[in-house]
Structure formats: C-alpha cells, structure tokens
Design a protein around this motif. Structure first.
Motif, PDB file in Angstrom:
ATOM      1  N   SER A  47       0.826  -1.201   0.000  1.00  0.00           N
ATOM      2  CA  SER A  47       0.000   0.000   0.000  1.00  0.00           C
ATOM      3  C   SER A  47       0.862   1.252   0.000  1.00  0.00           C
ATOM      4  N   LYS A  48       0.827   1.978  -1.099  1.00  0.00           N
ATOM      5  CA  LYS A  48       1.611   3.209  -1.211  1.00  0.00           C
ATOM      6  C   LYS A  48       1.092   4.277  -0.247  1.00  0.00           C
ATOM      7  N   GLY A  49      -0.221   4.401  -0.158  1.00  0.00           N
ATOM      8  CA  GLY A  49      -0.818   5.398   0.737  1.00  0.00           C
ATOM      9  C   GLY A  49      -0.492   5.127   2.191  1.00  0.00           C
ATOM     10  N   ARG A  50      -0.567   3.886   2.595  1.00  0.00           N
ATOM     11  CA  ARG A  50      -0.274   3.516   3.976  1.00  0.00           C
ATOM     12  C   ARG A  50       1.203   3.777   4.288  1.00  0.00           C
ATOM     13  N   PHE A  51       2.092   3.379   3.365  1.00  0.00           N
ATOM     14  CA  PHE A  51       3.516   3.617   3.570  1.00  0.00           C
ATOM     15  C   PHE A  51       3.805   5.111   3.640  1.00  0.00           C
ATOM     16  N   PHE A  52       3.225   5.877   2.728  1.00  0.00           N
ATOM     17  CA  PHE A  52       3.432   7.318   2.710  1.00  0.00           C
ATOM     18  C   PHE A  52       3.028   7.938   4.046  1.00  0.00           C
ATOM     19  N   ASN A  53       1.862   7.579   4.542  1.00  0.00           N
ATOM     20  CA  ASN A  53       1.375   8.149   5.806  1.00  0.00           C
ATOM     21  C   ASN A  53       2.245   7.757   6.988  1.00  0.00           C
ATOM     22  N   ALA A  54       2.775   6.535   6.986  1.00  0.00           N
ATOM     23  CA  ALA A  54       3.565   6.050   8.118  1.00  0.00           C
ATOM     24  C   ALA A  54       5.015   6.511   8.088  1.00  0.00           C
ATOM     25  N   ARG A  55       5.612   6.642   6.898  1.00  0.00           N
ATOM     26  CA  ARG A  55       7.062   6.840   6.822  1.00  0.00           C
ATOM     27  C   ARG A  55       7.514   8.148   6.172  1.00  0.00           C
ATOM     28  N   ILE A  56       6.596   8.860   5.490  1.00  0.00           N
ATOM     29  CA  ILE A  56       7.026  10.070   4.774  1.00  0.00           C
ATOM     30  C   ILE A  56       6.265  11.305   5.258  1.00  0.00           C
ATOM     31  N   ARG A  57       4.961  11.239   5.239  1.00  0.00           N
ATOM     32  CA  ARG A  57       4.137  12.386   5.621  1.00  0.00           C
ATOM     33  C   ARG A  57       4.508  12.870   7.023  1.00  0.00           C
ATOM     34  N   ASP A  58       4.660  14.160   7.174  1.00  0.00           N
ATOM     35  CA  ASP A  58       4.991  14.823   8.441  1.00  0.00           C
ATOM     36  C   ASP A  58       6.358  14.424   9.005  1.00  0.00           C
ATOM     37  N   ARG A  59       7.189  13.740   8.215  1.00  0.00           N
ATOM     38  CA  ARG A  59       8.529  13.359   8.682  1.00  0.00           C
ATOM     39  C   ARG A  59       9.632  14.091   7.916  1.00  0.00           C
ATOM     40  N   PHE A  60       9.282  14.641   6.757  1.00  0.00           N
ATOM     41  CA  PHE A  60      10.248  15.370   5.935  1.00  0.00           C
ATOM     42  C   PHE A  60       9.638  16.710   5.556  1.00  0.00           C
ATOM     43  N   PRO A  61      10.459  17.776   5.528  1.00  0.00           N
ATOM     44  CA  PRO A  61       9.920  19.057   5.070  1.00  0.00           C
ATOM     45  C   PRO A  61       9.472  18.934   3.613  1.00  0.00           C
ATOM     46  N   CYS A  62       8.429  19.663   3.271  1.00  0.00           N
ATOM     47  CA  CYS A  62       7.943  19.579   1.897  1.00  0.00           C
ATOM     48  C   CYS A  62       7.462  20.936   1.413  1.00  0.00           C
ATOM     49  N   ARG A  63       7.320  20.989   0.081  1.00  0.00           N
ATOM     50  CA  ARG A  63       6.746  22.184  -0.548  1.00  0.00           C
ATOM     51  C   ARG A  63       6.089  21.755  -1.856  1.00  0.00           C
ATOM     52  N   PRO A  64       5.116  22.546  -2.318  1.00  0.00           N
ATOM     53  CA  PRO A  64       4.434  22.198  -3.566  1.00  0.00           C
ATOM     54  C   PRO A  64       5.417  22.153  -4.736  1.00  0.00           C
ATOM     55  N   VAL A  65       5.172  21.255  -5.671  1.00  0.00           N
ATOM     56  CA  VAL A  65       6.002  21.157  -6.867  1.00  0.00           C
ATOM     57  C   VAL A  65       5.161  21.408  -8.106  1.00  0.00           C
ATOM     58  N   ALA A  66       5.837  21.879  -9.144  1.00  0.00           N
ATOM     59  CA  ALA A  66       5.193  22.110 -10.432  1.00  0.00           C
ATOM     60  C   ALA A  66       5.082  20.779 -11.163  1.00  0.00           C
ATOM     61  N   GLU A  67       4.390  20.768 -12.254  1.00  0.00           N
ATOM     62  CA  GLU A  67       4.262  19.563 -13.077  1.00  0.00           C
ATOM     63  C   GLU A  67       5.614  19.132 -13.599  1.00  0.00           C
ATOM     64  N   ALA A  68       5.751  17.860 -13.839  1.00  0.00           N
ATOM     65  CA  ALA A  68       6.981  17.320 -14.419  1.00  0.00           C
ATOM     66  C   ALA A  68       7.259  18.032 -15.733  1.00  0.00           C
ATOM     67  N   GLY A  69       8.518  18.345 -15.973  1.00  0.00           N
ATOM     68  CA  GLY A  69       8.894  19.022 -17.209  1.00  0.00           C
ATOM     69  C   GLY A  69       8.943  20.536 -17.085  1.00  0.00           C
ATOM     70  N   SER A  70       8.472  21.054 -15.957  1.00  0.00           N
ATOM     71  CA  SER A  70       8.520  22.490 -15.746  1.00  0.00           C
ATOM     72  C   SER A  70       9.963  22.935 -15.556  1.00  0.00           C
ATOM     73  N   GLN A  71      10.281  24.156 -15.931  1.00  0.00           N
ATOM     74  CA  GLN A  71      11.630  24.681 -15.740  1.00  0.00           C
ATOM     75  C   GLN A  71      11.962  24.831 -14.262  1.00  0.00           C
ATOM     76  N   ASP A  72      10.984  25.184 -13.455  1.00  0.00           N
ATOM     77  CA  ASP A  72      11.175  25.373 -12.011  1.00  0.00           C
ATOM     78  C   ASP A  72      10.439  24.238 -11.303  1.00  0.00           C
TER      79      ASP A  72
END
Length: 77
Positions: A47-72
């Motif tokens: 389960s990708k969602g379960r893993f994400f919630n347990a091991r990634i979400r709220d454990r690493f700083p994050c910020r919104p990203v643009a669509e793939a292929g964007s210059q920024d």
C-alpha cells in the motif's frame, strides 16, 4: 496494482528530493532530504498510501512542486 492515493512519484537522488503527486487532487509535493532506502521501500509492492502516511508524511519538510517538465520544479510562494 495501482495506488488509489498516489498518482506518481519521482526521486532526484542528487538532491534527495522525493516528488509525490496525489490521486484526489493531482497536486504534487517535494519531500526534502529523503534517504534512498526510504524511496526503495516506498516503491516496493504494498500500500503506497499507507507507507506514505507512516514513513514520509509529516517526517520530511515539503513544498508544492510544479508539473513534471517544468523549468522550475518548485512552485513559488
């Protein structure tokens, strides 16, 4: 089996940034300084969602990203 929560992911090993796009919104976020072993476990079957919630979400700083292929890859605030 496709995830019902995670649309797609991309990992930049050089910057250790894991970009994750979500199914419900289509929005993406870049999670910073994610170790490659976490990414490998995230890509493993299960389960990708379960893993994400347990091991990634709220454990690493994050910020919104643009669509793939964007210059920024990060959206400006």
């Amino acid at each position: 089996m496709p995830s019902t929560a995670i649309l797609r992911i991309r990992y930049d090993a050089e910057s250790r940034t894991l970009s994750v796009w979500f199914v419900p919104s289509g929005c993406g976020y870049g999670y910073l300084d994610v170790p490659p072993e976490i990414v490998a476990a995230f890509k493993a079957p299960g389960s990708k969602g379960r893993f994400f919630n347990a091991r990634i979400r709220d454990r690493f700083p994050c910020r919104p990203v643009a669509e793939a292929g964007s210059q920024d890859p990060f959206l400006r605030p």
